[in-house]
Design an enzyme around this catalytic site. Structure first.
Site, PDB file in Angstrom:
ATOM      1  CG  ASP A 302      -0.049  -0.121   2.521  1.00 27.01           C
ATOM      2  OD1 ASP A 302       0.185  -1.258   2.969  1.00 27.01           O
ATOM      3  OD2 ASP A 302       0.418   0.917   3.036  1.00 27.01           O
ATOM      4  CG  ASP A 304       1.461   4.783   5.704  1.00 30.10           C
ATOM      5  OD1 ASP A 304       0.705   3.941   6.231  1.00 30.10           O
ATOM      6  OD2 ASP A 304       2.056   5.647   6.353  1.00 30.10           O
TER       7      ASP A 304
HETATM    8  N1  LIG Z   1       1.041   1.201   5.809  1.00 27.73           N
HETATM    9  C1  LIG Z   1       1.591   0.342   6.660  1.00 27.73           C
HETATM   10  N2  LIG Z   1       2.019   0.765   7.867  1.00 27.73           N
HETATM   11  C2  LIG Z   1       2.611  -0.111   8.722  1.00 27.73           C
HETATM   12  N3  LIG Z   1       2.778  -1.407   8.451  1.00 27.73           N
HETATM   13  C3  LIG Z   1       2.362  -1.858   7.275  1.00 27.73           C
HETATM   14  N4  LIG Z   1       2.402  -3.081   6.732  1.00 27.73           N
HETATM   15  C4  LIG Z   1       1.851  -3.006   5.519  1.00 27.73           C
HETATM   16  N5  LIG Z   1       1.431  -1.753   5.246  1.00 27.73           N
HETATM   17  C5  LIG Z   1       1.747  -1.012   6.336  1.00 27.73           C
END
Ligand SMILES: Nc1ncnc2[nH]cnc12
Ligand SMILES: CSC[C@H]1O[C@H](OP(=O)(O)O)[C@H](O)[C@@H]1O
Length: 386
Positions: A302, A304
């Protein structure tokens, strides 16, 4: 209870370098208790002695310790087979990578350690060496448990790393699902990180050196440079087959389990963070204390929440992880292929780290050492601090 099939069964122990020995016979109706089993194995044990650490019923496996090395045993219907091959390489699987299905399963171990049991049973898998064709044993451990029942702060990293070290492991390839903090790192891209910024909150046990045994190991480069080179070459060899790889990166390891706020996410970008997860620490620190070469392979799941493509959700993480799981397994498989080659024997044994903790951890004068801490450390590093 261990049960056996029909007919009188001879229980024998088969150990590399030893003749097969018959140690007991039992009636088919008799279920052998763990204590009887322990006695049988004790009766067999090699001249240098050792004690049984754990016997697990159900799985048909036991772990015995003879001097400093563990012996893996597999209980067959009519024999106890002891495999003496040391296990030097381990894979720690993370979110969405709870098993390595393309390998031959030989044993499941449920060891105990002075820091409690590991997050999951340890599977011993056989991997054929591409040069000799011989089976190389690989340990596999699932960081969040078999069913992802452990939150990041509940992962028993000390037990995980300690159990692997006692098994003989000196190289760990750790897998992690990460959020991307850079536009160029797209979801499903792989990153071989070379740095970490610690944003955990001190709630996770993060060292073996406490309670009257002080130690300070170097951690300037949290991953193993030589191992990283091997991992990068393997990743690049798969490029064009759905794998995109970034050779370096800084992992922000946050506490979680909640994802970051937008302000935090933007701050991590300003720190120079490449990707974010909740798992790189204390795992990498403990591996360093345990003199184990450690490299993480990250897969972006992703962007974030700094990104305008939408906030991160578990569905997003799992969806991308699932869609790319085959690439992840191929990547890990390629790394294991490469590490199984004779030319990497020294690297896999982490000869470059051997003995460093003896000096880093020898700071507390003998008269100041805590009894319990001394015992725990002696379990992990037999003979280092006598
Ligand atoms: N955005 C994220 N923040 C923290 N850990 C993750 N693991 C996978 N995506 C994450
Ligand atoms: C399920 S999203 C957050 C979770 O995913 C990562 O797990 P792992 O590193 O074990 O693959 C991240 O670190 C979080 O624990």
């Amino acid at each position: 209870m261990f049960g056996f099939g029909s007919g009188y069964k001879t229980l024998s122990v088969d150990c590399l370098g030893c003749a097969v020995q018959s140690v007991a016979s039992v009636h088919p109706d008799h279920s052998v208790t763990a204590q009887e089993q322990r006695d049988m194995i004790t009766a067999f044990q090699r001249p240098n002695g050792g004690k049984i650490d754990e016997i697990e019923d159900g799985s048909g496996c036991f772990v015995a310790s003879a001097s400093s090395e563990w012996v893996l045993g597999v209980l067959k219907s009519s024999s106890i087979r002891t495999i003496n091959d040391p296990v030097h390489i381990a894979v720690i699987g993370g979110t969405g990578l709870q098993s390595l299905p393309h390998f031959t399963h030989v044993a499941t171990l449920k060891p105990s350690t002075p820091w409690g049991p590991p997050s999951s049973p340890i599977s011993i898998l056989h991997h054929p060496s591409p040069t000799t064709g011989h089976a190389i044993p690989i340990a596999f451990l699932s960081r969040h448990g078999l069913h992802h029942e452990l939150a990041p702060h509940e992962v028993s990293s000390r037990a995980n790393i300690a159990a692997l070290r006692r098994l003989g492991v000196r190289t760990i390839i750790a897998f992690s699902a990460v959020g991307s903090l850079q536009e160029a790192i797209k979801p499903r891209d792989f990153v071989v990180p070379d740095q970490i910024i610690d944003r955990t909150k001190g709630v996770r046990p993060f060292t073996y050196f406490e309670g009257g045994m002080v130690g300070h190991v170097g951690f300037a480069d949290p991953f193993d440079g030589a191992l990283a080179e091997v991992v990068r070459r393997c990743g690049h060899s798969l490029e064009g087959e759905g794998v995109r790889l970034h050779d370096t990166g800084t992992v922000i390891c946050m506490e979680g389990p909640q994802f970051s706020t937008r302000a935090e996410s933007n701050m991590y970008r300003s720190f120079g963070g490449s990707v974010i997860n909740m798992s790189a620490l204390p795992e990498a620190k403990l591996a360093r204390e345990a003199e184990i070469g450690y490299q993480m392979i990250c897969m972006s799941t992703d962007y974030d929440c700094w990104h305008d493509s939408g906030d991160v959700t578990v569905e997003m993480v799992m969806g991308n992880m699932k869609a790319n799981a085959e690439n992840a397994r191929r990547f890990v498989g390629a790394v294991l292929d490469e590490l199984s080659k004779e030319e990497h024997a020294e690297l896999v044994l982490a000869k470059h780290l051997e003995g460093q903790t003896r000096f880093a951890g020898g700071i507390t004068a003998k008269e100041g050492r805590g009894r319990e801490a001394k015992e725990k450390i002696a379990w992990l590093f037999p003979g280092y601090f006598d």
